[in-house]
Scaffold this motif. Structure first.
Motif, mmCIF file in Angstrom:
data_model
loop_
_atom_site.group_PDB
_atom_site.id
_atom_site.type_symbol
_atom_site.label_atom_id
_atom_site.label_comp_id
_atom_site.label_asym_id
_atom_site.label_seq_id
_atom_site.Cartn_x
_atom_site.Cartn_y
_atom_site.Cartn_z
ATOM 1 N N HIS A 28 -0.266 -8.186 14.224
ATOM 2 C CA HIS A 28 0.532 -8.799 13.163
ATOM 3 C C HIS A 28 0.313 -8.114 11.828
ATOM 4 N N TYR A 37 0.825 -3.727 11.168
ATOM 5 C CA TYR A 37 -0.202 -4.092 12.137
ATOM 6 C C TYR A 37 -1.260 -3.012 12.316
ATOM 7 N N THR A 50 -0.532 -14.298 7.676
ATOM 8 C CA THR A 50 -0.066 -13.473 8.776
ATOM 9 C C THR A 50 1.461 -13.521 8.850
ATOM 10 N N THR A 96 6.433 -12.324 12.751
ATOM 11 C CA THR A 96 6.842 -11.285 13.688
ATOM 12 C C THR A 96 7.298 -10.060 12.928
#
Length: 125
Positions: free
Chosen positions: A32, A53, A98, A101
């Motif tokens: 992430h 990421y 975080t 997606t």
């Protein structure tokens, strides 16, 4: 469940540096993108920086570009925010989060699903 714990905040003088850390647990950290936001007294929470990421791409708000650096160590499940040449207007509570997606719309806090509790940064003139 994901837990994010920020640390490294404090009281500094203008021109000083600080490094914030955000330790993550409970999720595959390396999958992430991670972001930093900040909220000054009486103001909305605003985007500061994001790192993808793998750590090889990042993006910054104009207000911190050239002074702040975001990085991550996936082996330690930790993301960092190195803050140099601090200014009084950098005073805020800093949060890590975080990205739900992918690696888009990262300036929108609604795209982030887990948040830390925040760490206070105060910069005196």
């Amino acid at each position: 469940q994901v837990q994010l714990v920020e640390s490294g905040g404090g009281l500094v003088q203008a021109g000083d540096s600080l490094r914030l850390s955000c330790a993550a647990s409970g999720r595959t950290f390396g999958s992430h993108a991670m972001g930093w936001f900040r909220q000054a007294p009486g103001k909305e929470r605003r985007f500061v920086a994001v790192v993808n990421y793998s750590g090889d791409d990042s993006y910054y708000a104009d207000s911190v570009k050239g002074r702040f650096t975001i990085s991550r160590d996936n082996a330690k499940n930790t993301v960092y925010l190195q803050m140099n040449s601090l200014k009084p207007e950098d005073t805020a509570v800093y949060y890590c989060a975080t990205l739900r997606t992918g690696y888009r719309d990262y300036e929108d806090e609604r795209e982030y699903d887990y948040w830390g509790q925040g760490t206070q940064v105060t910069v005196s003139p």
